[in-house]
Write a protein that holds these residues in place. Structure first.
Motif, mmCIF file in Angstrom:
data_model
loop_
_atom_site.group_PDB
_atom_site.id
_atom_site.type_symbol
_atom_site.label_atom_id
_atom_site.label_comp_id
_atom_site.label_asym_id
_atom_site.label_seq_id
_atom_site.Cartn_x
_atom_site.Cartn_y
_atom_site.Cartn_z
ATOM 1 N N GLU A 61 43.715 36.251 46.919
ATOM 2 C CA GLU A 61 44.988 36.811 46.482
ATOM 3 C C GLU A 61 45.152 36.659 44.972
ATOM 4 O O GLU A 61 45.734 37.526 44.314
ATOM 5 C CB GLU A 61 46.143 36.114 47.217
ATOM 6 N N ALA A 62 44.620 35.576 44.423
ATOM 7 C CA ALA A 62 44.700 35.366 42.972
ATOM 8 C C ALA A 62 43.959 36.468 42.222
ATOM 9 O O ALA A 62 44.401 36.924 41.158
ATOM 10 C CB ALA A 62 44.122 34.000 42.595
ATOM 11 N N THR A 63 42.848 36.924 42.792
ATOM 12 C CA THR A 63 42.087 38.006 42.158
ATOM 13 C C THR A 63 42.871 39.310 42.190
ATOM 14 O O THR A 63 42.864 40.086 41.228
ATOM 15 C CB THR A 63 40.730 38.200 42.858
ATOM 16 N N VAL A 64 43.562 39.551 43.298
ATOM 17 C CA VAL A 64 44.386 40.758 43.400
ATOM 18 C C VAL A 64 45.475 40.733 42.332
ATOM 19 O O VAL A 64 45.761 41.760 41.687
ATOM 20 C CB VAL A 64 45.014 40.894 44.802
ATOM 21 N N ILE A 65 46.080 39.592 42.111
ATOM 22 C CA ILE A 65 47.114 39.465 41.079
ATOM 23 C C ILE A 65 46.514 39.696 39.695
ATOM 24 O O ILE A 65 47.103 40.381 38.855
ATOM 25 C CB ILE A 65 47.781 38.080 41.150
ATOM 26 N N ARG A 66 45.302 39.131 39.463
ATOM 27 C CA ARG A 66 44.631 39.366 38.179
ATOM 28 C C ARG A 66 44.324 40.852 37.994
ATOM 29 O O ARG A 66 44.459 41.399 36.893
ATOM 30 C CB ARG A 66 43.340 38.551 38.099
ATOM 31 N N PHE A 67 43.938 41.503 39.083
ATOM 32 C CA PHE A 67 43.668 42.939 39.029
ATOM 33 C C PHE A 67 44.933 43.699 38.637
ATOM 34 O O PHE A 67 44.890 44.606 37.793
ATOM 35 C CB PHE A 67 43.169 43.425 40.390
ATOM 36 N N CYS A 68 46.060 43.333 39.225
ATOM 37 C CA CYS A 68 47.338 43.984 38.897
ATOM 38 C C CYS A 68 47.625 43.882 37.406
ATOM 39 O O CYS A 68 47.997 44.872 36.755
ATOM 40 C CB CYS A 68 48.480 43.346 39.680
#
Length: 304
Positions: A61-68
């Protein structure tokens, strides 16, 4: 003082999916997996929770936030809202078999034709949609006032560079296309303030074109990059960046949709320059057309 690069498109004006596609090479491998899911099916991604999307992308989920944040979103809720809006405005191909532009094994010629036609048309339309008229205007100003224009490109982009040079030459602009990197470098080394150097590279990573554009910039020339990826290396040596919106598909890497998208931008610049010198440009086109008229089949018969 360092020059500020001006880019022709942002995700606010051009569509989130185009924006993400353009940034994909600059993302981390894990973020790229998220990006590919989002680009492939924005509606499906918008319906997923952050946990669902992270699981599907085999990441956290942290990667998804970084992607955002990498694509300019404050967080996942904003991304979902933008994806839902993007899905609602997306134009689907008239033929249900034309999906994502890929040509599946066993496709018949009718499907191949429909797929290519749809995606080429979409590349042209989306490129035009995301071009910033203000940046294009500044590039036209620079070319119009230039003592000379050097144009660089390799491979398929080289054909576009050659086409641009020929167009400018036909309306009386001093323009050169250098297909060989050694002659391109020696030419760029002689550029100076008041000249313009244009580098064309779909990927933005073609080292020959990047190096030559860098040489021109070091000599004081105004530099322009035409690329599909706004965070690619060529943009680091350009004063102005114009972006295309081509999505390469099976059998077509760097050769078809990207070339048509580049030609769209080149034609916009050419007509912009010609419009600044309408009378002179029209006369130049007439004179050059007359010069080759006798080399057309049937010309002598029609003149009688």
């Amino acid at each position: 003082m360092a020059k500020t690069t001006k880019v022709s498109a942002t995700h606010e004006s051009s569509g989130l999916i185009l924006h993400i596609s353009g940034l994909l090479p600059s993302l981390s491998p894990a973020e790229q997996r998220v990006a590919r899911l989002v680009v492939a099916d924005p509606a499906d991604a918008a319906r997923r929770t952050i946990t669902d999307l992270a699981t599907a992308a085999e990441t956290s989920e942290a990667t998804v936030i970084r992607f955002c944040r990498s694509v300019g979103m404050e967080g996942y809720p904003q991304l979902r809202i933008r994806l839902a809006a993007e899905a609602a405005r997306r134009v689907e191909p008239p033929d249900a078999r034309v999906v994502g532009g890929d040509i599946p094994p066993g496709a018949d010629l009718a499907q191949i034709i429909a797929t290519i036609a749809f995606n080429d048309a979409r590349a042209v339309e989306e490129t035009a949609e995301q071009l910033d008229p203000a940046v294009c205007e500044q590039v036209v100003d620079a070319i119009n006032g230039a003592s000379r224009v050097d144009i660089y490109g390799a491979g398929a982009s080289g054909f576009v560079a050659s086409d641009f040079q020929q167009k400018l030459h036909r309306i009386g602009r001093i323009a050169f296309y250098w297909p060989d990197v050694h002659t391109a470098l020696t030419s760029a080394a002689l550029l100076g303030k008041g000249d313009v150097a244009v580098g064309i590279s779909h990927s933005g990573t073609t080292s020959d074109v990047v190096e030559v554009l860098q040489q021109g910039r070091a000599r004081g020339a105004t530099t322009v990059a035409l690329t599909n990826f706004p965070r690619s290396p060529i943009t680091e040596v350009a004063d102005y960046v114009l972006t295309t919106a081509a999505r390469e598909t099976t059998y077509r890497s760097g050769a078809m949709a990207s070339r048509l998208a580049q030609l769209t931008v080149v034609d916009c610049l050419f007509v912009g320059v010609a419009a600044r010198n309408r009378t002179k440009a029209r006369r130049a086109l007439e004179v050059t057309a007359e010069a080759v008229q006798t080399h057309r089949v049937g010309a002598a018969r029609r003149s009688k």
